[in-house]
Design a protein around this motif. Sequence first.
Motif, PDB file in Angstrom:
ATOM      1  N   LYS A  16     -84.908  25.824  62.471  1.00 25.81           N
ATOM      2  CA  LYS A  16     -86.073  26.222  61.686  1.00 25.81           C
ATOM      3  C   LYS A  16     -86.124  25.329  60.454  1.00 25.81           C
ATOM      4  O   LYS A  16     -85.118  25.148  59.772  1.00 25.81           O
ATOM      5  N   PRO A  17     -87.296  24.750  60.151  1.00 25.44           N
ATOM      6  CA  PRO A  17     -87.392  23.787  59.047  1.00 25.44           C
ATOM      7  C   PRO A  17     -86.862  24.318  57.713  1.00 25.44           C
ATOM      8  O   PRO A  17     -86.190  23.599  56.991  1.00 25.44           O
ATOM      9  N   LEU A  18     -87.157  25.563  57.389  1.00 25.64           N
ATOM     10  CA  LEU A  18     -86.702  26.101  56.111  1.00 25.64           C
ATOM     11  C   LEU A  18     -85.189  26.289  56.072  1.00 25.64           C
ATOM     12  O   LEU A  18     -84.566  26.090  55.027  1.00 25.64           O
ATOM     13  N   ILE A  19     -84.591  26.638  57.208  1.00 27.07           N
ATOM     14  CA  ILE A  19     -83.131  26.772  57.272  1.00 27.07           C
ATOM     15  C   ILE A  19     -82.491  25.401  57.062  1.00 27.07           C
ATOM     16  O   ILE A  19     -81.524  25.260  56.305  1.00 27.07           O
ATOM     17  N   GLY A  20     -83.018  24.393  57.726  1.00 28.90           N
ATOM     18  CA  GLY A  20     -82.504  23.034  57.560  1.00 28.90           C
ATOM     19  C   GLY A  20     -82.608  22.567  56.120  1.00 28.90           C
ATOM     20  O   GLY A  20     -81.665  21.986  55.572  1.00 28.90           O
ATOM     21  N   LEU A  21     -83.742  22.828  55.499  1.00 28.28           N
ATOM     22  CA  LEU A  21     -83.939  22.444  54.099  1.00 28.28           C
ATOM     23  C   LEU A  21     -82.973  23.191  53.188  1.00 28.28           C
ATOM     24  O   LEU A  21     -82.356  22.593  52.300  1.00 28.28           O
ATOM     25  N   LEU A  23     -80.014  24.540  53.947  1.00 30.81           N
ATOM     26  CA  LEU A  23     -78.653  24.035  54.171  1.00 30.81           C
ATOM     27  C   LEU A  23     -78.457  22.663  53.540  1.00 30.81           C
ATOM     28  O   LEU A  23     -77.396  22.364  52.978  1.00 30.81           O
ATOM     29  N   PHE A  24     -79.487  21.823  53.597  1.00 34.13           N
ATOM     30  CA  PHE A  24     -79.418  20.510  52.964  1.00 34.13           C
ATOM     31  C   PHE A  24     -79.253  20.658  51.453  1.00 34.13           C
ATOM     32  O   PHE A  24     -78.408  20.009  50.843  1.00 34.13           O
ATOM     33  N   LEU A  25     -80.055  21.520  50.845  1.00 28.67           N
ATOM     34  CA  LEU A  25     -79.971  21.714  49.388  1.00 28.67           C
ATOM     35  C   LEU A  25     -78.619  22.290  48.973  1.00 28.67           C
ATOM     36  O   LEU A  25     -78.033  21.857  47.968  1.00 28.67           O
ATOM     37  N   ILE A  26     -78.102  23.237  49.743  1.00 32.26           N
ATOM     38  CA  ILE A  26     -76.775  23.804  49.446  1.00 32.26           C
ATOM     39  C   ILE A  26     -75.709  22.724  49.543  1.00 32.26           C
ATOM     40  O   ILE A  26     -74.825  22.633  48.684  1.00 32.26           O
ATOM     41  N   SER A  27     -75.800  21.876  50.564  1.00 31.85           N
ATOM     42  CA  SER A  27     -74.791  20.817  50.712  1.00 31.85           C
ATOM     43  C   SER A  27     -74.851  19.830  49.554  1.00 31.85           C
ATOM     44  O   SER A  27     -73.809  19.351  49.093  1.00 31.85           O
ATOM     45  N   ILE A  28     -76.040  19.533  49.051  1.00 31.90           N
ATOM     46  CA  ILE A  28     -76.176  18.618  47.906  1.00 31.90           C
ATOM     47  C   ILE A  28     -75.567  19.255  46.654  1.00 31.90           C
ATOM     48  O   ILE A  28     -74.823  18.600  45.915  1.00 31.90           O
ATOM     49  N   VAL A  29     -75.851  20.526  46.417  1.00 35.93           N
ATOM     50  CA  VAL A  29     -75.286  21.208  45.248  1.00 35.93           C
ATOM     51  C   VAL A  29     -73.761  21.241  45.341  1.00 35.93           C
ATOM     52  O   VAL A  29     -73.062  20.950  44.357  1.00 35.93           O
ATOM     53  N   LEU A  30     -73.230  21.590  46.494  1.00 42.30           N
ATOM     54  CA  LEU A  30     -71.770  21.608  46.663  1.00 42.30           C
ATOM     55  C   LEU A  30     -71.160  20.228  46.445  1.00 42.30           C
ATOM     56  O   LEU A  30     -70.101  20.101  45.825  1.00 42.30           O
ATOM     57  N   LEU A  31     -71.817  19.193  46.940  1.00 45.29           N
ATOM     58  CA  LEU A  31     -71.317  17.835  46.747  1.00 45.29           C
ATOM     59  C   LEU A  31     -71.295  17.469  45.265  1.00 45.29           C
ATOM     60  O   LEU A  31     -70.305  16.949  44.758  1.00 45.29           O
ATOM     61  N   VAL A  32     -72.373  17.767  44.564  1.00 43.29           N
ATOM     62  CA  VAL A  32     -72.465  17.414  43.145  1.00 43.29           C
ATOM     63  C   VAL A  32     -71.467  18.217  42.311  1.00 43.29           C
ATOM     64  O   VAL A  32     -70.815  17.676  41.415  1.00 43.29           O
ATOM     65  N   VAL A  33     -71.308  19.500  42.615  1.00 43.61           N
ATOM     66  CA  VAL A  33     -70.440  20.365  41.813  1.00 43.61           C
ATOM     67  C   VAL A  33     -68.966  20.162  42.140  1.00 43.61           C
ATOM     68  O   VAL A  33     -68.136  20.022  41.247  1.00 43.61           O
ATOM     69  N   THR A  34     -68.631  20.140  43.424  1.00 43.78           N
ATOM     70  CA  THR A  34     -67.215  20.080  43.796  1.00 43.78           C
ATOM     71  C   THR A  34     -66.737  18.684  44.169  1.00 43.78           C
ATOM     72  O   THR A  34     -65.531  18.431  44.183  1.00 43.78           O
ATOM     73  N   GLY A  35     -67.656  17.770  44.480  1.00 45.22           N
ATOM     74  CA  GLY A  35     -67.287  16.422  44.895  1.00 45.22           C
ATOM     75  C   GLY A  35     -66.393  15.687  43.901  1.00 45.22           C
ATOM     76  O   GLY A  35     -65.352  15.136  44.297  1.00 45.22           O
ATOM     77  N   PRO A  36     -66.758  15.641  42.623  1.00 49.20           N
ATOM     78  CA  PRO A  36     -65.903  14.929  41.660  1.00 49.20           C
ATOM     79  C   PRO A  36     -64.487  15.512  41.572  1.00 49.20           C
ATOM     80  O   PRO A  36     -63.511  14.762  41.464  1.00 49.20           O
ATOM     81  N   ILE A  37     -64.369  16.819  41.658  1.00 47.78           N
ATOM     82  CA  ILE A  37     -63.046  17.457  41.603  1.00 47.78           C
ATOM     83  C   ILE A  37     -62.231  17.064  42.829  1.00 47.78           C
ATOM     84  O   ILE A  37     -61.068  16.662  42.728  1.00 47.78           O
ATOM     85  N   GLY A  38     -62.841  17.154  43.993  1.00 47.22           N
ATOM     86  CA  GLY A  38     -62.153  16.785  45.231  1.00 47.22           C
ATOM     87  C   GLY A  38     -61.782  15.312  45.260  1.00 47.22           C
ATOM     88  O   GLY A  38     -60.701  14.945  45.719  1.00 47.22           O
ATOM     89  N   PHE A  39     -62.675  14.460  44.756  1.00 50.48           N
ATOM     90  CA  PHE A  39     -62.403  13.028  44.721  1.00 50.48           C
ATOM     91  C   PHE A  39     -61.201  12.733  43.823  1.00 50.48           C
ATOM     92  O   PHE A  39     -60.284  12.008  44.226  1.00 50.48           O
ATOM     93  N   LEU A  40     -61.199  13.282  42.625  1.00 43.52           N
ATOM     94  CA  LEU A  40     -60.081  13.031  41.705  1.00 43.52           C
ATOM     95  C   LEU A  40     -58.771  13.586  42.248  1.00 43.52           C
ATOM     96  O   LEU A  40     -57.726  12.935  42.148  1.00 43.52           O
ATOM     97  N   PHE A  41     -58.819  14.772  42.825  1.00 41.30           N
ATOM     98  CA  PHE A  41     -57.614  15.357  43.406  1.00 41.30           C
ATOM     99  C   PHE A  41     -57.070  14.457  44.523  1.00 41.30           C
ATOM    100  O   PHE A  41     -55.880  14.149  44.574  1.00 41.30           O
ATOM    101  N   GLY A  42     -57.947  14.034  45.423  1.00 47.74           N
ATOM    102  CA  GLY A  42     -57.542  13.159  46.529  1.00 47.74           C
ATOM    103  C   GLY A  42     -57.003  11.826  46.026  1.00 47.74           C
ATOM    104  O   GLY A  42     -56.012  11.312  46.541  1.00 47.74           O
ATOM    105  N   LEU A  43     -57.646  11.286  45.016  1.00 46.95           N
ATOM    106  CA  LEU A  43     -57.220  10.022  44.431  1.00 46.95           C
ATOM    107  C   LEU A  43     -55.798  10.113  43.899  1.00 46.95           C
ATOM    108  O   LEU A  43     -54.937   9.302  44.249  1.00 46.95           O
ATOM    109  N   PHE A  44     -55.534  11.127  43.082  1.00 43.88           N
ATOM    110  CA  PHE A  44     -54.200  11.272  42.497  1.00 43.88           C
ATOM    111  C   PHE A  44     -53.157  11.670  43.540  1.00 43.88           C
ATOM    112  O   PHE A  44     -52.028  11.191  43.512  1.00 43.88           O
TER     113      PHE A  44
END
Length: 141
Positions: A16-21, A23-44
Amino acid sequence: MQISHKERGQKDAKAKPLIGLLLFLISIVLLVVTGPIGFLFGLFQQLFLRGLTGLGAYFLELAISVDQLGNVLMQHLFNWLWITKQGYAFGNRDETISSALGKNKQLGTLTPMGKAIDHLLDIIDPNHSLNSIDYYVQPDS
């Protein structure tokens, strides 16, 4: 977010188009919020546990993932600019841009612009697209 084996091969799953949209928005928010933390943790973690070799492996994994995202994100443009109508389509979420480019090089279905991109990659890394072909990835039906 886990995808079943049945859905994995279906490019145009009946979503369903709205479900896809949503889920896409949730994935972008999760990437922006948690991505830097996960990246730094993985790096170290990789640096301290495995040294520079671990960092190199971590960056390669990230590069492949970003490349797969690019293959999906840019598929319509690449299919229009880089390959003929008979070419192997870009856009498979399990494949890198270079792998799809290499398959089209083998098929002889690159446009002049696709050949120029392939040539540029060959200057940086000889036979890059051909060496990047993932033979386990099948075309989407």
